[in-house]
Write a protein that holds these residues in place. Structure first.
Motif, PDB file in Angstrom:
ATOM      1  N   ASP A  46      12.826  -1.143 -27.639  1.00 46.52           N
ATOM      2  CA  ASP A  46      12.192  -2.455 -27.756  1.00 46.52           C
ATOM      3  C   ASP A  46      12.514  -3.380 -26.589  1.00 46.52           C
ATOM      4  O   ASP A  46      12.027  -4.503 -26.541  1.00 46.52           O
ATOM      5  CB  ASP A  46      12.637  -3.130 -29.067  1.00 46.52           C
ATOM      6  N   GLY A  47      13.359  -2.923 -25.671  1.00 45.71           N
ATOM      7  CA  GLY A  47      13.766  -3.773 -24.559  1.00 45.71           C
ATOM      8  C   GLY A  47      12.727  -3.836 -23.456  1.00 45.71           C
ATOM      9  O   GLY A  47      11.615  -3.306 -23.568  1.00 45.71           O
ATOM     10  N   GLU A  48      13.101  -4.514 -22.402  1.00 45.07           N
ATOM     11  CA  GLU A  48      12.239  -4.612 -21.219  1.00 45.07           C
ATOM     12  C   GLU A  48      12.052  -3.224 -20.608  1.00 45.07           C
ATOM     13  O   GLU A  48      12.975  -2.410 -20.623  1.00 45.07           O
ATOM     14  CB  GLU A  48      12.885  -5.533 -20.174  1.00 45.07           C
ATOM     15  N   PRO A  49      10.877  -2.962 -20.048  1.00 41.76           N
ATOM     16  CA  PRO A  49      10.667  -1.660 -19.394  1.00 41.76           C
ATOM     17  C   PRO A  49      11.610  -1.491 -18.197  1.00 41.76           C
ATOM     18  O   PRO A  49      12.012  -2.465 -17.564  1.00 41.76           O
ATOM     19  CB  PRO A  49       9.218  -1.700 -18.925  1.00 41.76           C
ATOM     20  N   VAL A  50      11.949  -0.253 -17.918  1.00 45.36           N
ATOM     21  CA  VAL A  50      12.757   0.086 -16.752  1.00 45.36           C
ATOM     22  C   VAL A  50      11.779   0.438 -15.638  1.00 45.36           C
ATOM     23  O   VAL A  50      10.945   1.333 -15.801  1.00 45.36           O
ATOM     24  CB  VAL A  50      13.686   1.280 -17.051  1.00 45.36           C
ATOM     25  N   GLU A  51      11.863  -0.276 -14.510  1.00 48.44           N
ATOM     26  CA  GLU A  51      10.891  -0.068 -13.434  1.00 48.44           C
ATOM     27  C   GLU A  51      11.507   0.674 -12.259  1.00 48.44           C
ATOM     28  O   GLU A  51      12.617   0.370 -11.836  1.00 48.44           O
ATOM     29  CB  GLU A  51      10.330  -1.409 -12.954  1.00 48.44           C
ATOM     30  N   TRP A  52      10.760   1.646 -11.765  1.00 46.50           N
ATOM     31  CA  TRP A  52      11.099   2.370 -10.544  1.00 46.50           C
ATOM     32  C   TRP A  52       9.927   2.206  -9.587  1.00 46.50           C
ATOM     33  O   TRP A  52       8.776   2.104 -10.014  1.00 46.50           O
ATOM     34  CB  TRP A  52      11.324   3.857 -10.836  1.00 46.50           C
ATOM     35  N   PRO A  75       0.767  -1.251   0.000  1.00 45.67           N
ATOM     36  CA  PRO A  75       0.000   0.000   0.000  1.00 45.67           C
ATOM     37  C   PRO A  75       0.798   1.301   0.000  1.00 45.67           C
ATOM     38  O   PRO A  75       0.222   2.351  -0.247  1.00 45.67           O
ATOM     39  CB  PRO A  75      -0.843  -0.118   1.270  1.00 45.67           C
ATOM     40  N   TYR A  76       2.082   1.233   0.263  1.00 42.73           N
ATOM     41  CA  TYR A  76       2.876   2.468   0.277  1.00 42.73           C
ATOM     42  C   TYR A  76       3.545   2.749  -1.067  1.00 42.73           C
ATOM     43  O   TYR A  76       4.111   3.813  -1.263  1.00 42.73           O
ATOM     44  CB  TYR A  76       3.957   2.389   1.355  1.00 42.73           C
ATOM     45  N   ALA A  77       3.535   1.783  -1.983  1.00 49.22           N
ATOM     46  CA  ALA A  77       4.352   1.865  -3.193  1.00 49.22           C
ATOM     47  C   ALA A  77       3.542   1.998  -4.471  1.00 49.22           C
ATOM     48  O   ALA A  77       2.464   1.440  -4.608  1.00 49.22           O
ATOM     49  CB  ALA A  77       5.225   0.612  -3.292  1.00 49.22           C
ATOM     50  N   ILE A  78       4.117   2.741  -5.411  1.00 47.05           N
ATOM     51  CA  ILE A  78       3.615   2.815  -6.777  1.00 47.05           C
ATOM     52  C   ILE A  78       4.762   2.397  -7.681  1.00 47.05           C
ATOM     53  O   ILE A  78       5.881   2.878  -7.557  1.00 47.05           O
ATOM     54  CB  ILE A  78       3.136   4.236  -7.127  1.00 47.05           C
ATOM     55  N   ARG A  79       4.470   1.486  -8.582  1.00 46.70           N
ATOM     56  CA  ARG A  79       5.466   1.022  -9.551  1.00 46.70           C
ATOM     57  C   ARG A  79       5.240   1.762 -10.865  1.00 46.70           C
ATOM     58  O   ARG A  79       4.113   1.864 -11.329  1.00 46.70           O
ATOM     59  CB  ARG A  79       5.334  -0.479  -9.781  1.00 46.70           C
ATOM     60  N   MET A  80       6.342   2.275 -11.419  1.00 42.58           N
ATOM     61  CA  MET A  80       6.272   2.954 -12.702  1.00 42.58           C
ATOM     62  C   MET A  80       7.245   2.267 -13.649  1.00 42.58           C
ATOM     63  O   MET A  80       8.432   2.174 -13.355  1.00 42.58           O
ATOM     64  CB  MET A  80       6.612   4.438 -12.561  1.00 42.58           C
ATOM     65  N   ALA A  81       6.716   1.768 -14.758  1.00 41.01           N
ATOM     66  CA  ALA A  81       7.540   1.093 -15.762  1.00 41.01           C
ATOM     67  C   ALA A  81       7.675   2.009 -16.972  1.00 41.01           C
ATOM     68  O   ALA A  81       6.679   2.372 -17.600  1.00 41.01           O
ATOM     69  CB  ALA A  81       6.910  -0.232 -16.159  1.00 41.01           C
ATOM     70  N   ARG A 116       4.142  20.653  -3.746  1.00 38.14           N
ATOM     71  CA  ARG A 116       5.437  21.260  -3.382  1.00 38.14           C
ATOM     72  C   ARG A 116       6.545  20.263  -3.665  1.00 38.14           C
ATOM     73  O   ARG A 116       6.310  19.081  -3.826  1.00 38.14           O
ATOM     74  CB  ARG A 116       5.449  21.686  -1.916  1.00 38.14           C
ATOM     75  N   ARG A 117       7.768  20.774  -3.699  1.00 36.27           N
ATOM     76  CA  ARG A 117       8.923  19.908  -3.970  1.00 36.27           C
ATOM     77  C   ARG A 117       9.018  18.832  -2.887  1.00 36.27           C
ATOM     78  O   ARG A 117       8.896  19.117  -1.701  1.00 36.27           O
ATOM     79  CB  ARG A 117      10.204  20.734  -4.007  1.00 36.27           C
ATOM     80  N   ALA A 118       9.229  17.591  -3.323  1.00 34.43           N
ATOM     81  CA  ALA A 118       9.322  16.473  -2.391  1.00 34.43           C
ATOM     82  C   ALA A 118      10.399  15.519  -2.893  1.00 34.43           C
ATOM     83  O   ALA A 118      10.687  15.449  -4.087  1.00 34.43           O
ATOM     84  CB  ALA A 118       7.977  15.751  -2.289  1.00 34.43           C
ATOM     85  N   GLY A 119      10.974  14.794  -1.964  1.00 34.11           N
ATOM     86  CA  GLY A 119      11.976  13.798  -2.318  1.00 34.11           C
ATOM     87  C   GLY A 119      13.379  14.283  -2.038  1.00 34.11           C
ATOM     88  O   GLY A 119      13.633  15.475  -1.883  1.00 34.11           O
ATOM     89  N   ASP A 120      14.258  13.321  -1.983  1.00 37.62           N
ATOM     90  CA  ASP A 120      15.643  13.611  -1.683  1.00 37.62           C
ATOM     91  C   ASP A 120      16.472  12.474  -2.259  1.00 37.62           C
ATOM     92  O   ASP A 120      16.097  11.308  -2.140  1.00 37.62           O
ATOM     93  CB  ASP A 120      15.818  13.690  -0.162  1.00 37.62           C
ATOM     94  N   GLY A 121      17.559  12.784  -2.877  1.00 37.31           N
ATOM     95  CA  GLY A 121      18.410  11.717  -3.393  1.00 37.31           C
ATOM     96  C   GLY A 121      17.985  11.235  -4.757  1.00 37.31           C
ATOM     97  O   GLY A 121      17.960  11.993  -5.724  1.00 37.31           O
ATOM     98  N   ASP A 122      17.604   9.954  -4.852  1.00 41.27           N
ATOM     99  CA  ASP A 122      17.336   9.317  -6.138  1.00 41.27           C
ATOM    100  C   ASP A 122      16.078   9.810  -6.841  1.00 41.27           C
ATOM    101  O   ASP A 122      15.984   9.731  -8.064  1.00 41.27           O
ATOM    102  CB  ASP A 122      17.196   7.797  -5.959  1.00 41.27           C
ATOM    103  N   VAL A 123      15.088  10.273  -6.080  1.00 40.37           N
ATOM    104  CA  VAL A 123      13.807  10.671  -6.668  1.00 40.37           C
ATOM    105  C   VAL A 123      13.380  12.023  -6.103  1.00 40.37           C
ATOM    106  O   VAL A 123      13.349  12.208  -4.893  1.00 40.37           O
ATOM    107  CB  VAL A 123      12.706   9.625  -6.360  1.00 40.37           C
TER     108      VAL A 123
END
Length: 140
Positions: free
Chosen positions: A47-53, A36-42, A66-73
């Motif tokens: 033509d390759g496999e999707p990149v998932e975050w 319940p805390y996660a959203i997957r984005m592909a 407002r601006r949110a996140g720190d580091g990778d996202v």
């Protein structure tokens, strides 16, 4: 898992390239009540496999206002010189950095549907703690 516990959508994003032009790109979003805390984005690139975050649902929700996140996202609303119907999404990994323009209305609609499945603050009710502990203890 039945379909009433998942929410999915496809979004047409724009990848911002170094000369500040954009390249259209398709991304699939998926939300499942049992995570319940996660959203997957592909991200569908070539033509390759999707990149998932995987993103925190709350991060995307807060990033609308407002601006949110720190580091990778990092997520933030459009600035004064940008299309106010978009959201900025910046991703960073050892392989490089990318910034996307995300259409705000379909993303907000997707998030709204996730909160109908699992209301804010009720996420712990949808986690099977025993199964999670078993996975942690026996996965090594």
């Amino acid at each position: 898992m039945n379909s009433s516990t998942t929410v999915s959508a496809e979004l047409g994003l724009r990848l911002v390239v170094p000369d500040r032009t954009t390249v259209p790109l398709l991304a699939g979003l998926e939300y499942a009540a049992d995570d319940p805390y996660a959203i997957r984005m592909a991200f569908h690139v070539g033509d390759g496999e999707p990149v998932e975050w995987i993103f925190a649902r709350e991060l995307l929700t807060v990033g609308i206002v407002r601006r949110a996140g720190d580091g990778d996202v990092e997520v933030w609303p459009a600035g004064p010189d940008e299309d106010d119907g978009t959201l900025n999404l910046a991703l960073s990994s050892p392989f490089g950095n990318a910034r996307f323009l995300v259409p705000l209305s379909p993303l907000a609609d997707f998030l709204h549907r996730t909160y109908k499945v699992v209301p804010a603050g009720r996420e712990p009710e949808f986690i099977d703690i025993d199964a999670e502990l078993e996975n942690l203890l026996w996965s090594s």
